[in-house]
Write an enzyme that holds these catalytic residues in place. Structure first.
Site, PDB file in Angstrom:
ATOM      1  N   GLY A  10      42.880  10.016 -13.400  1.00  0.00           N
ATOM      2  CA  GLY A  10      43.650  10.738 -12.381  1.00  0.00           C
ATOM      3  C   GLY A  10      44.160  12.063 -12.922  1.00  0.00           C
ATOM      4  O   GLY A  10      43.917  12.431 -14.076  1.00  0.00           O
ATOM      5  N   PHE A  11      44.885  12.748 -12.078  1.00  0.00           N
ATOM      6  CA  PHE A  11      45.402  14.074 -12.436  1.00  0.00           C
ATOM      7  C   PHE A  11      46.331  13.993 -13.661  1.00  0.00           C
ATOM      8  O   PHE A  11      46.095  14.665 -14.682  1.00  0.00           O
ATOM      9  CB  PHE A  11      46.093  14.641 -11.179  1.00  0.00           C
ATOM     10  N   ILE A  12      47.335  13.146 -13.626  1.00  0.00           N
ATOM     11  CA  ILE A  12      48.274  13.081 -14.759  1.00  0.00           C
ATOM     12  C   ILE A  12      47.611  12.405 -15.958  1.00  0.00           C
ATOM     13  O   ILE A  12      47.726  12.867 -17.098  1.00  0.00           O
ATOM     14  CB  ILE A  12      49.568  12.335 -14.350  1.00  0.00           C
ATOM     15  N   ASP A  31      39.975   3.081 -15.481  1.00  0.00           N
ATOM     16  CA  ASP A  31      40.223   3.601 -14.130  1.00  0.00           C
ATOM     17  C   ASP A  31      39.198   2.994 -13.179  1.00  0.00           C
ATOM     18  O   ASP A  31      38.034   2.827 -13.543  1.00  0.00           O
ATOM     19  CB  ASP A  31      40.071   5.137 -14.147  1.00  0.00           C
ATOM     20  N   GLY A  36      40.977   8.491  -8.901  1.00  0.00           N
ATOM     21  CA  GLY A  36      40.652   9.291 -10.094  1.00  0.00           C
ATOM     22  C   GLY A  36      39.225   9.811 -10.001  1.00  0.00           C
ATOM     23  O   GLY A  36      38.431   9.355  -9.160  1.00  0.00           O
ATOM     24  N   THR A  95      48.090  -2.728  -5.170  1.00  0.00           N
ATOM     25  CA  THR A  95      47.778  -1.943  -6.366  1.00  0.00           C
ATOM     26  C   THR A  95      49.018  -1.794  -7.230  1.00  0.00           C
ATOM     27  O   THR A  95      48.975  -1.970  -8.450  1.00  0.00           O
ATOM     28  CB  THR A  95      47.264  -0.534  -5.969  1.00  0.00           C
ATOM     29  N   ALA A 117      54.661   4.437 -15.272  1.00  0.00           N
ATOM     30  CA  ALA A 117      55.004   5.590 -14.430  1.00  0.00           C
ATOM     31  C   ALA A 117      55.585   5.088 -13.113  1.00  0.00           C
ATOM     32  O   ALA A 117      54.949   4.332 -12.389  1.00  0.00           O
ATOM     33  CB  ALA A 117      53.763   6.427 -14.159  1.00  0.00           C
ATOM     34  N   TYR A 149      56.069   2.045  -0.405  1.00  0.00           N
ATOM     35  CA  TYR A 149      55.743   2.661  -1.695  1.00  0.00           C
ATOM     36  C   TYR A 149      56.976   2.645  -2.607  1.00  0.00           C
ATOM     37  O   TYR A 149      56.914   2.218  -3.762  1.00  0.00           O
ATOM     38  CB  TYR A 149      55.260   4.096  -1.460  1.00  0.00           C
ATOM     39  N   LYS A 153      57.278   0.357  -6.021  1.00  0.00           N
ATOM     40  CA  LYS A 153      57.515   0.944  -7.349  1.00  0.00           C
ATOM     41  C   LYS A 153      58.854   0.461  -7.921  1.00  0.00           C
ATOM     42  O   LYS A 153      58.998   0.297  -9.135  1.00  0.00           O
ATOM     43  CB  LYS A 153      57.473   2.473  -7.297  1.00  0.00           C
TER      44      LYS A 153
END
Ligand code: UDP
Length: 319
Positions: A10-12, A31, A36, A95, A117, A149, A153
């Site tokens: 992914g981006f991060i 991944d 991603g 997920t 994260a 969401y 989290k």
């Protein structure tokens, strides 16, 4: 040092992989390529000490043995983007919760360090600014999809804290506030890549609501070293820590700033939330982190401004 990054394409995750490789550390990216992209890893592929595994950590029995062979796990695999969260709630919840449970169980079993994260969404629609880690959180009703969401989290955070207390897991939660930078894609709703691609195409910049809502955008290159420092800090184990920038801007000002920086002739188009997302969608009006805890623990201070972020994104050929 050997590292496993879930969600590493992914981006991060891909920026983190590059950071660790540049330090001479080994990296395994895991991944499922749901959001991603292999192209994010183009600078990692072929580097000594780098390898990747494509698959779902919740379905692959070899996950535990991979964890047993690394020193640190960065668990970044999660459902990303408000668009995805609103349109695929089952995938979001499963997920986030199942994946984190699997990652924590394996790391606890072998006593490995883990960074999980999390997100500023966990603060929900709290109004006490800035948001500090011990603040109360405030959510809307379960009938409003956005909150799934935040709550999923928050469950991840509870899980890590519970593993830390009950199984002595050396782990830390980073609550990331609107992390941005080169390679972030516009497909999942993130506002900066969307405005940049709209401005480049001279299409209308879609400002949701009246644009008076504000955010603080943290440069991914400020956030990555902080993740690394936190997971290696004994004092940070069992802690939840905000990471981000405290430079606040309204979404309307952001649209104007990006349009100017791109030199675009795009108009600004206001789109009601009900049309942009779903009827009854609730947005957060302001979201500003208190980063004093990260400063106390690891000396964290963001050094890059919003203008730096925009400059770096515009200079990136892949964005
Ligand atoms: N936003 C917008 N236009 C877009 C995409 C997003 O006005 O095309 C707004 C969104 O409603 C929110 C802010 O920009 O107020 C940041 O959105 P993003 O999805 O990047 O992150 P969020 O802070 O919602 O997690």
């Amino acid at each position: 040092m050997r590292n496993l990054i879930t969600g590493g394409a992914g981006f991060i995750g891909s920026h983190l992989a590059e950071f660790l490789l540049a330090r001479g550390e080994e990296v395994i990216v895991w991944d499922d390529l749901s959001t991603g992209r292999m192209s994010n890893l183009s600078r990692c592929l072929g580097q000594p000490g780098f390898r990747y595994i494509i698959g779902d950590i919740t379905k692959d029995p070899s996950f535990e043995s991979v964890v047993s062979n690394v020193d640190v796990v960065y668990h970044l695999a999660a459902a990303v983007g408000v668009q995805l969260v609103v349109h695929d709630p089952v995938r979001t919840i499963e997920t986030n919760i199942v994946g984190t449970e699997v990652a924590l169980r394996a790391t606890a079993k072998f006593g490995k360090r883990i960074f999980v994260a999390s997100t500023s969404e966990v603060y929900g629609k709290g109004t006490k600014i800035p948001f500090s880690e011990e603040d109360d959180v405030l959510y809307g009703p379960t009938s409003k999809r956005r909150w799934n969401y935040a709550i999923s989290k928050a469950v991840d955070e509870f899980l890590l804290l519970a593993y830390h207390e009950s199984h002595a897991l050396p782990g830390v939660v980073g609550r990331l506030f609107n992390t941005v930078g080169p390679r972030q894609v516009p497909f999942y709703g993130m506002v900066i890549p969307r405005f940049i691609s709209q401005a480049r195409a001279n299409e209308p910049l879609t400002v949701y609501g009246d644009g008076s809502q504000s955010r603080c955008f943290g440069h991914v290159l400020d956030v990555i070293p902080a993740m690394h420092a936190l997971v290696h800090s004994d004092a940070a184990m069992g802690q939840v820590v905000n990471l981000g920038s405290d430079e606040e801007i309204t979404v309307l000002r952001l649209a104007e700033r990006i349009r100017d920086r791109v030199g675009s002739s795009s108009e600004i188009r206001f789109v009601p939330y009900d049309v942009a997302y779903r009827p009854g969608f609730e947005d957060m009006q302001r979201r500003v982190p208190d980063v004093s805890k990260a400063h106390r623990l690891i000396g964290f201070r963001p050094t890059r401004t919003l203008d730096d972020v925009i400059t770096d994104i515009l200079a990136d050929p892949g964005t």
